[in-house]
Design a protein around this motif. Structure first.
Motif, PDB file in Angstrom:
ATOM      1  N   GLY A 175     138.840 -10.413  93.525  1.00  0.00           N
ATOM      2  CA  GLY A 175     137.881 -11.501  93.430  1.00  0.00           C
ATOM      3  C   GLY A 175     137.005 -11.404  92.198  1.00  0.00           C
ATOM      4  N   ALA A 176     137.433 -10.621  91.213  1.00  0.00           N
ATOM      5  CA  ALA A 176     136.606 -10.389  90.028  1.00  0.00           C
ATOM      6  C   ALA A 176     136.679 -11.539  89.033  1.00  0.00           C
ATOM      7  N   ILE A 177     137.821 -12.235  88.985  1.00  0.00           N
ATOM      8  CA  ILE A 177     137.955 -13.366  88.072  1.00  0.00           C
ATOM      9  C   ILE A 177     137.988 -14.662  88.870  1.00  0.00           C
ATOM     10  N   LYS A 178     137.614 -15.726  88.190  1.00  0.00           N
ATOM     11  CA  LYS A 178     137.480 -17.024  88.847  1.00  0.00           C
ATOM     12  C   LYS A 178     138.663 -17.926  88.506  1.00  0.00           C
ATOM     13  N   PRO A 179     139.180 -18.662  89.479  1.00  0.00           N
ATOM     14  CA  PRO A 179     140.254 -19.623  89.186  1.00  0.00           C
ATOM     15  C   PRO A 179     139.743 -20.759  88.307  1.00  0.00           C
ATOM     16  N   ILE A 180     140.655 -21.340  87.549  1.00  0.00           N
ATOM     17  CA  ILE A 180     140.306 -22.464  86.674  1.00  0.00           C
ATOM     18  C   ILE A 180     141.211 -23.646  87.008  1.00  0.00           C
ATOM     19  N   ALA A 181     141.221 -23.991  88.292  1.00  0.00           N
ATOM     20  CA  ALA A 181     142.099 -25.068  88.767  1.00  0.00           C
ATOM     21  C   ALA A 181     141.852 -26.374  88.035  1.00  0.00           C
ATOM     22  N   ASP A 222     149.924 -16.989  92.601  1.00  0.00           N
ATOM     23  CA  ASP A 222     150.086 -17.682  93.888  1.00  0.00           C
ATOM     24  C   ASP A 222     149.710 -19.152  93.792  1.00  0.00           C
ATOM     25  N   GLY A 223     150.119 -19.768  92.687  1.00  0.00           N
ATOM     26  CA  GLY A 223     149.889 -21.197  92.517  1.00  0.00           C
ATOM     27  C   GLY A 223     148.517 -21.574  91.999  1.00  0.00           C
ATOM     28  N   LYS A 224     147.627 -20.607  91.806  1.00  0.00           N
ATOM     29  CA  LYS A 224     146.297 -20.880  91.272  1.00  0.00           C
ATOM     30  C   LYS A 224     146.224 -20.488  89.806  1.00  0.00           C
ATOM     31  N   GLN A 225     145.680 -21.375  88.989  1.00  0.00           N
ATOM     32  CA  GLN A 225     145.527 -21.083  87.568  1.00  0.00           C
ATOM     33  C   GLN A 225     144.304 -20.200  87.353  1.00  0.00           C
ATOM     34  N   TYR A 226     144.519 -19.100  86.615  1.00  0.00           N
ATOM     35  CA  TYR A 226     143.427 -18.188  86.317  1.00  0.00           C
ATOM     36  C   TYR A 226     143.209 -17.980  84.822  1.00  0.00           C
ATOM     37  N   ALA A 227     144.192 -18.354  83.990  1.00  0.00           N
ATOM     38  CA  ALA A 227     144.098 -17.965  82.592  1.00  0.00           C
ATOM     39  C   ALA A 227     144.693 -19.002  81.655  1.00  0.00           C
ATOM     40  N   VAL A 228     144.220 -18.933  80.416  1.00  0.00           N
ATOM     41  CA  VAL A 228     144.767 -19.711  79.308  1.00  0.00           C
ATOM     42  C   VAL A 228     145.421 -18.726  78.345  1.00  0.00           C
ATOM     43  N   VAL A 275     161.459 -14.277  75.416  1.00  0.00           N
ATOM     44  CA  VAL A 275     160.682 -13.319  76.188  1.00  0.00           C
ATOM     45  C   VAL A 275     159.533 -12.881  75.293  1.00  0.00           C
ATOM     46  N   GLY A 276     158.344 -12.894  75.822  1.00  0.00           N
ATOM     47  CA  GLY A 276     157.215 -12.547  74.969  1.00  0.00           C
ATOM     48  C   GLY A 276     156.022 -12.050  75.743  1.00  0.00           C
ATOM     49  N   GLY A 277     154.953 -11.928  75.026  1.00  0.00           N
ATOM     50  CA  GLY A 277     153.695 -11.516  75.618  1.00  0.00           C
ATOM     51  C   GLY A 277     152.621 -12.502  75.224  1.00  0.00           C
ATOM     52  N   GLY A 278     151.407 -12.175  75.544  1.00  0.00           N
ATOM     53  CA  GLY A 278     150.330 -13.071  75.185  1.00  0.00           C
ATOM     54  C   GLY A 278     148.997 -12.554  75.652  1.00  0.00           C
ATOM     55  N   ASP A 279     147.955 -13.138  75.098  1.00  0.00           N
ATOM     56  CA  ASP A 279     146.591 -12.795  75.475  1.00  0.00           C
ATOM     57  C   ASP A 279     146.066 -13.860  76.425  1.00  0.00           C
ATOM     58  N   LEU A 280     145.790 -13.443  77.640  1.00  0.00           N
ATOM     59  CA  LEU A 280     145.399 -14.335  78.725  1.00  0.00           C
ATOM     60  C   LEU A 280     143.878 -14.341  78.865  1.00  0.00           C
ATOM     61  N   PHE A 281     143.273 -15.469  78.562  1.00  0.00           N
ATOM     62  CA  PHE A 281     141.822 -15.591  78.663  1.00  0.00           C
ATOM     63  C   PHE A 281     141.438 -15.933  80.095  1.00  0.00           C
ATOM     64  N   VAL A 282     140.677 -15.052  80.706  1.00  0.00           N
ATOM     65  CA  VAL A 282     140.207 -15.237  82.073  1.00  0.00           C
ATOM     66  C   VAL A 282     138.688 -15.239  82.075  1.00  0.00           C
ATOM     67  N   LYS A 283     138.110 -15.835  83.109  1.00  0.00           N
ATOM     68  CA  LYS A 283     136.642 -15.822  83.200  1.00  0.00           C
ATOM     69  C   LYS A 283     136.204 -15.035  84.436  1.00  0.00           C
ATOM     70  N   PHE A 284     135.202 -14.203  84.218  1.00  0.00           N
ATOM     71  CA  PHE A 284     134.638 -13.409  85.296  1.00  0.00           C
ATOM     72  C   PHE A 284     133.431 -14.107  85.923  1.00  0.00           C
ATOM     73  N   LYS A 285     132.881 -15.093  85.198  1.00  0.00           N
ATOM     74  CA  LYS A 285     131.686 -15.782  85.680  1.00  0.00           C
ATOM     75  C   LYS A 285     131.839 -17.283  85.477  1.00  0.00           C
ATOM     76  N   ASP A 286     131.379 -18.036  86.435  1.00  0.00           N
ATOM     77  CA  ASP A 286     131.448 -19.498  86.387  1.00  0.00           C
ATOM     78  C   ASP A 286     130.217 -20.063  85.694  1.00  0.00           C
ATOM     79  N   THR A 287     130.424 -20.610  84.513  1.00  0.00           N
ATOM     80  CA  THR A 287     129.365 -21.360  83.841  1.00  0.00           C
ATOM     81  C   THR A 287     130.011 -22.527  83.111  1.00  0.00           C
ATOM     82  N   PRO A 288     129.307 -23.621  82.912  1.00  0.00           N
ATOM     83  CA  PRO A 288     129.857 -24.717  82.119  1.00  0.00           C
ATOM     84  C   PRO A 288     130.234 -24.282  80.709  1.00  0.00           C
ATOM     85  N   ALA A 289     129.479 -23.340  80.142  1.00  0.00           N
ATOM     86  CA  ALA A 289     129.781 -22.870  78.790  1.00  0.00           C
ATOM     87  C   ALA A 289     131.121 -22.126  78.755  1.00  0.00           C
TER      88      ALA A 289
END
Length: 435
Positions: free
Chosen positions: A112-118, A139-145, A315-329
């Motif tokens: 529960g450390a990161i927030k979904p970005i549905a 599990d069908g929820k978007q968490y990262a860009v 086949v590749g890799g990538g840098d996945l941007f996730v958010k730990f805190k919910d803010t509009p910014a």
């Protein structure tokens, strides 16, 4: 990428905590325009030096659109994963982080450390395609860009060696084997193989496997829905013998390959006195070629060949941007990373590959980057991209030197005929890790 926790990581954790990297407050409510979004966000990634300067340029582009948001970036370097884990345990993570392992992302999501970005899912799909978007979903929820990507479906070659043997970059595996045999006949060793701790051979396997078993089975194997003793795995290993099955195929032979790391293996090809003609590594390979040894004229790249008529896949890799805190910014920053503008800023500076479907490849500063990054974007567009399978595994199985897949593929290079024994060990390790 693999990480080690050492003194530098502990110092980084202390500095990060002392800096008080909690998220700033926003003015509240839904933003009516760019200037309505305000606050302060902290971002962590692996980038330092030139890469950090390039990412800062991306931040500057964001600030041009969101002048009332302050973005503070800190580099975690190769110790980013343990730094983040420690920060999460201490209750003081950054607002946003760019991580390179979906497995780590899944661990954070489970806690529960990161927030979904549905709310951003559709924008992510529109920008990068479903396959890339799914690399940041659980599990069908978007968490990262996945803003920054890498193409691991590349083969680097020495132009002079190919010219001397009279061969051209092959498009199919059968033609690759013909090139190998022609090089051998000309007295040129075909491959420089760096087993390192084992991960380069996992990359080779993944490229062969997706071309022989297909994307659906690739996904099933990644989730351990089929066993590593499946015939499709054995078939892929059999094909890999065309590269590592005979000592003569590799610079210095099998014993040297087992003791060679990736940079050293690449250096044996990207030089005017090569020990081998080809090296199967991702687009990060030509970081430090011999001084004066130029791209295109000295070395070049071709796409990992098709096998039995397989369609193009990356086949590749990538840098996945996730958010730990919910803010509009934080939401505004992640949404900005889905735009062509954000991709173009770093693409123009070099050292970057974007999976963005709409980015014009002509913005890249050189032809080789246009080739490898263009293939990545095309795979995203056609949903033929798959994330590095070993990074999708539990770390004990897919990311730890001396055990799991790293050890199994090292053993495979040492004893390439023992396919049954190696796959049995893979399955035993996988079952234990997934349990």
């Amino acid at each position: 990428m693999r990480y080690r926790l050492g003194l530098g990581a502990l110092v980084g954790v202390l500095a990060f905590s002392a800096a008080g990297c909690g998220g700033g407050s926003d003015s509240g409510g839904s933003a009516k325009g760019n200037k309505d979004v305000s606050g302060s966000i902290s971002v962590m990634g692996i980038w330092a030096g030139k890469e950090q300067a390039s990412f800062q340029a991306v931040i500057d582009g964001f600030n041009a659109q969101y002048p009332n948001v302050t973005v503070k970036y800190r580099s975690g370097g190769d110790n980013l994963a343990p730094i983040l884990s420690t920060a999460v345990e201490g209750g003081n993570p950054p607002d946003i982080a760019a991580i390179g392992q979906p497995g780590l992302m899944a661990d954070f999501a489970k806690k529960g450390a990161i927030k979904p970005i549905a709310n951003l899912r559709q924008k992510v799909v529109d920008a990068f395609g479903e396959a890339v978007a799914d690399a940041g979903a659980i599990d069908g929820k978007q968490y990262a860009v996945m803003y920054k990507g890498s193409n691991k479906s590349t083969v680097w070659y020495n132009v002079a060696s190919f010219d001397e043997a009279g061969v051209k970059p092959p498009e199919t595996w059968d033609d690759l084997n013909k090139v190998r045999d022609t090089l051998l006949a000309a007295g040129i060793t075909p491959y420089s193989v760096g087993v390192d701790v084992g991960w380069p051979i996992t990359d080779m396997f993944e490229n062969v496997y997706i071309r022989t078993a297909g994307a659906e089975k690739y996904d099933q194997l990644a989730k351990h829905e089929i066993p590593w003793t499946d015939q499709s795995v054995k078939d892929a290993l059999k094909i890999m013998q065309d590269v590592v099955g005979k000592s003569d195929y590799m610079a210095g032979g099998t014993s040297a390959a087992l003791q060679t790391d990736m940079p050293t293996a690449v250096a044996k090809v990207l030089t005017d006195k090569p020990d081998a003609a080809m090296a199967m590594f991702g687009d990060f390979a030509p970081v430090n070629p011999q001084a004066g040894f130029e791209a295109e004229t000295g070395y070049n790249v071709f796409t990992f060949p098709s096998i039995d008529g397989s369609k193009p896949s990356v086949v590749g890799g990538g840098d996945l941007f996730v958010k730990f805190k919910d803010t509009p910014a934080a939401d505004a920053f992640l949404e900005y990373l889905t735009t062509v503008d954000a991709a173009e800023i770093w693409a123009k500076r070099g050292g970057f590959s974007s999976p963005h479907k709409d980015l014009d490849v002509n913005v890249y500063p050189d032809e080789i980057t246009r080739t490898v990054a263009g293939a990545l974007a095309e795979a995203a567009k056609e949903n033929n991209f798959r994330f590095d399978m070993s990074d999708l595994q539990p770390s004990a199985f897919g990311g730890t030197p001396g055990q799991g897949l790293f050890k199994a593929f090292t053993d495979f290079v040492a004893k390439p005929q023992d396919i049954d024994g190696i796959t049995k060990q893979m399955e035993a390790d996988a079952a234990k890790a997934f349990k």
